[in-house]
Design an enzyme around this catalytic site. Sequence first.
Site, mmCIF file in Angstrom:
data_model
loop_
_atom_site.group_PDB
_atom_site.id
_atom_site.type_symbol
_atom_site.label_atom_id
_atom_site.label_comp_id
_atom_site.label_asym_id
_atom_site.label_seq_id
_atom_site.Cartn_x
_atom_site.Cartn_y
_atom_site.Cartn_z
ATOM 1 N N LYS A 54 0.843 -1.209 0.000
ATOM 2 C CA LYS A 54 0.000 0.000 0.000
ATOM 3 C C LYS A 54 0.871 1.250 0.000
ATOM 4 O O LYS A 54 0.604 2.209 -0.725
ATOM 5 C CB LYS A 54 -0.915 -0.007 1.235
ATOM 6 C CG LYS A 54 -2.087 -0.958 1.108
ATOM 7 C CD LYS A 54 -2.839 -1.129 2.417
ATOM 8 C CE LYS A 54 -3.852 -2.258 2.303
ATOM 9 N NZ LYS A 54 -4.335 -2.741 3.608
ATOM 10 N N GLN A 98 -4.400 -1.518 9.884
ATOM 11 C CA GLN A 98 -4.346 -2.865 9.295
ATOM 12 C C GLN A 98 -4.983 -3.891 10.223
ATOM 13 O O GLN A 98 -4.639 -3.983 11.399
ATOM 14 C CB GLN A 98 -2.878 -3.231 8.991
ATOM 15 C CG GLN A 98 -2.690 -4.527 8.254
ATOM 16 C CD GLN A 98 -3.199 -4.474 6.807
ATOM 17 O OE1 GLN A 98 -3.198 -3.440 6.159
ATOM 18 N NE2 GLN A 98 -3.664 -5.599 6.314
ATOM 19 N N ASP A 121 -10.987 3.418 4.335
ATOM 20 C CA ASP A 121 -11.434 2.017 4.253
ATOM 21 C C ASP A 121 -12.962 1.943 4.228
ATOM 22 O O ASP A 121 -13.524 0.883 3.947
ATOM 23 C CB ASP A 121 -10.928 1.238 5.482
ATOM 24 C CG ASP A 121 -9.825 0.259 5.119
ATOM 25 O OD1 ASP A 121 -9.611 0.036 3.913
ATOM 26 O OD2 ASP A 121 -9.186 -0.282 6.046
#
Length: 294
Positions: A54, A98, A121
């Site tokens: 990422k 994460q 997200d």
Amino acid sequence: MTARVIDGKTIAAKVRQEVADGVAALKSEHGITPGITVVIVGDDPASHVYVRSKERAAQQVGMNGSVVKLPADTPRELLLETVAGLNDDPDVHGILVQIPLPDHLDEDEVVKAIDPRKDVDGLHPENVGLLFSGQRRFAPATPSGVQRMLVEEGVEVSGAHVVIVGRSNLVGKPLAGLLLERGKGANATVTVCHTGTADLAAETQRADVLVSATGIPGSITGDMVKPGAVVIDVGTTRVPDASKKSGYRLAGDVIFDEAAEVASAITPVPGGVGPMTIAMLLKNVLQSAQSTVG
Ligand SMILES: NC(=O)c1ccc[n+]([C@@H]2O[C@H](COP(=O)([O-])OP(=O)(O)OC[C@H]3O[C@@H](n4cnc5c(N)ncnc54)[C@H](OP(=O)(O)O)[C@@H]3O)[C@@H](O)[C@H]2O)c1
């Protein structure tokens, strides 16, 4: 094989180029460089690989990508303080924690601590609510990627019956929300299946578009696919493979060779939905940075 193989890498490259163009424009017109920070707690090797990719992908489109690494025994308070610091940092437009977190940390609590305007997200309850009330801000990257793939492939979703196998907050539920909207690439009739579904094959056999996100390799067999359907395999499971340098390979949910004999189009694993996820995440970061200039 009769099905056309959908090339997620090529579509993702197109999205990443759009993002790179948007980043360049934001820099030159407003002096703003979009920034994403990924917080990782603990040393799960797979998570570290995802986080590095990422960070690299962000930098490749001209964004600032950074990682905050915290030890596995990080106390709850320190993690929440870290998130609060990123919420207050004007150079950070996207925050991602994460998952999975170590057991002593509450994922829901941490997601709720993220400023919803930086929740790229799309998992904060505010963003979930906005998505399902037709006022979308950020949709989670994987379902957005699935929708974009269908649009790019010219798959007519409006009026079609889409069957999604899996009801997670990350994939199944937000994908249902996206495809139920009225706009382009949506307006579908959606069925969402899960382990409580009485007869899974009877549901999947009625799908014009079948999306599987179970994480169980081989859970979708060829006889579960309606002839001519479009099959999107979100599943990405590491299975041991001694012939690979890494010791594993990535497996989808769908038995590809069987489904490809029946479907009209199908995504491979890897090289299907996977590359779309990071591209759509970067799109959310760009959108967040753009929103700061009105
Ligand atoms: N390519 C990407 O970028 C990407 C991104 C995200 C996820 N993924 C992959 O997608 C897969 C799913 O991820 P997730 O986070 O959504 O997983 P998850 O939270 O474990 O959810 C799996 C869902 O599948 C359902 N399910 C499992 N076995 C089933 C069966 N035999 N019949 C019907 N339903 C079944 C479960 O039902 P219940 O709710 O009843 O338990 C659950 O709703 C994983 O392989 C993951 O690695 C890939």
